[in-house]
Design a protein around this motif. Sequence first.
Motif, mmCIF file in Angstrom:
data_model
loop_
_atom_site.group_PDB
_atom_site.id
_atom_site.type_symbol
_atom_site.label_atom_id
_atom_site.label_comp_id
_atom_site.label_asym_id
_atom_site.label_seq_id
_atom_site.Cartn_x
_atom_site.Cartn_y
_atom_site.Cartn_z
ATOM 1 N N GLU A 271 116.684 53.065 38.379
ATOM 2 C CA GLU A 271 117.397 51.788 38.519
ATOM 3 C C GLU A 271 118.661 51.771 37.495
ATOM 4 O OE1 GLU A 271 114.504 49.046 41.173
ATOM 5 O OE2 GLU A 271 114.531 48.743 39.301
ATOM 6 N N GLN A 272 118.424 52.017 36.431
ATOM 7 C CA GLN A 272 119.396 51.884 35.477
ATOM 8 C C GLN A 272 120.605 52.885 35.440
ATOM 9 O OE1 GLN A 272 118.591 49.402 33.487
ATOM 10 N NE2 GLN A 272 116.534 49.140 34.603
ATOM 11 N N ARG B 160 123.860 54.551 36.493
ATOM 12 C CA ARG B 160 125.213 54.313 37.122
ATOM 13 C C ARG B 160 125.370 55.100 38.421
ATOM 14 N NH1 ARG B 160 129.117 51.144 34.938
ATOM 15 N NH2 ARG B 160 128.326 51.647 32.942
ATOM 16 N N ARG C 278 110.630 45.264 37.340
ATOM 17 C CA ARG C 278 111.675 44.082 37.073
ATOM 18 C C ARG C 278 110.677 42.746 37.466
ATOM 19 N NH1 ARG C 278 113.753 44.223 41.356
ATOM 20 N NH2 ARG C 278 113.897 46.162 42.099
ATOM 21 N N VAL D 255 112.732 52.883 29.145
ATOM 22 C CA VAL D 255 113.975 52.495 30.070
ATOM 23 C C VAL D 255 114.859 52.543 28.451
ATOM 24 C CG1 VAL D 255 114.978 50.522 30.720
ATOM 25 C CG2 VAL D 255 113.134 51.382 31.758
ATOM 26 N N LYS E 161 118.615 54.255 27.956
ATOM 27 C CA LYS E 161 119.803 53.737 27.401
ATOM 28 C C LYS E 161 120.473 54.321 26.189
ATOM 29 C CE LYS E 161 118.916 49.477 29.979
ATOM 30 N NZ LYS E 161 118.536 48.034 29.824
ATOM 31 N N ALA F 293 124.349 54.780 31.922
ATOM 32 C CA ALA F 293 123.633 53.374 31.878
ATOM 33 C C ALA F 293 124.618 52.343 32.393
ATOM 34 C CB ALA F 293 122.945 52.808 30.754
ATOM 35 N N ARG F 294 123.930 51.471 33.504
ATOM 36 C CA ARG F 294 124.674 50.360 34.154
ATOM 37 C C ARG F 294 125.167 49.588 32.920
ATOM 38 N NH1 ARG F 294 124.023 50.314 39.529
ATOM 39 N NH2 ARG F 294 122.506 51.420 40.376
#
Length: 219
Positions: A63-64, A66, A191, A207, A211, A218-219
Motif C-alpha cells: 500500500e506504500q 507509488r 491501517r 513498512v 521507506k 514510497a508514496r
Amino acid sequence: MKRLLPFLAMGAAVAGGVALTGAASAERAVPIPAARADVAPAPGLQTAVLAGGCFWGMEAVFEQVRGVRDVVAGYAGGTRATATYDQVSTERTGHAEAVRITYDPRQVSYATLLRVYFSIAHDPTELNRQGPDSGPSYRSAVFPQNPRQAAVARAYIAQLGAAHAYPQPIVTRVETGGFFPAEAYHQGFYRKNPAHPYIVMWDKPKVAGFKAGFPALAR
C-alpha cells in the motif's frame, strides 16, 4: 488465531505498553539488484498476486508503493470452497495467505514490485513460515497472472540465486491458482489497527524498512 499465540508469552512487555506504543525500528531492506527482465507496460491497470507470510504485513508494504492503486488480502492456490481463515488455518486447504495488487504499469512495473517483495516485504529463504507464523499457508509463492509474469518471476529468482543475494537458498515457488479475497476484518488491518501487538512488532518495522530502502518508490 495462531499468529496471536507468540504474544501470550510477552507478559508484562505488552501489558506495560512497550509493544503497543514503542516506535518501530526499520527492518533492513536486502540490497538486491533490479530484475534484468520485466513485463512491458500495457494499457490500463494490471494485477499481481504474491504470497509471503501474514497478509497484513504484505498488504501494508505494498500500500506504500507509488503506482499501486489497491491491495486486497486473500487466499491463493486452493479452492473457493475452503477460502476462509478458519479453514486455511488448518493448513490442509492448499492456500497461501496472499495479496492481490492492482497497479499502474506506467508508474511501477511488475519487476519493481517483485524487487520490493524479495527485498523487504518478506524473507524468501524461509520455507513454509514467516516470522512467528509457520505452515504452508505462510509460504513464499508468486502467482503469475499471465505467461510473461511467470517468465519474469522465474528469471528473477534465478538471477538472485546466481548472485547469492541471500546467505540461504531462495525457496519461493511460482504457482498457479485462483485468488479469493479474505474476510472484511482482514482488509486494511495495518491501517485500522496500528497499535495491535503483531502489527507493532512485525509489520511496522517492515513498512519503515521499505521507506528507508526504497525512498523513490514510497508514496
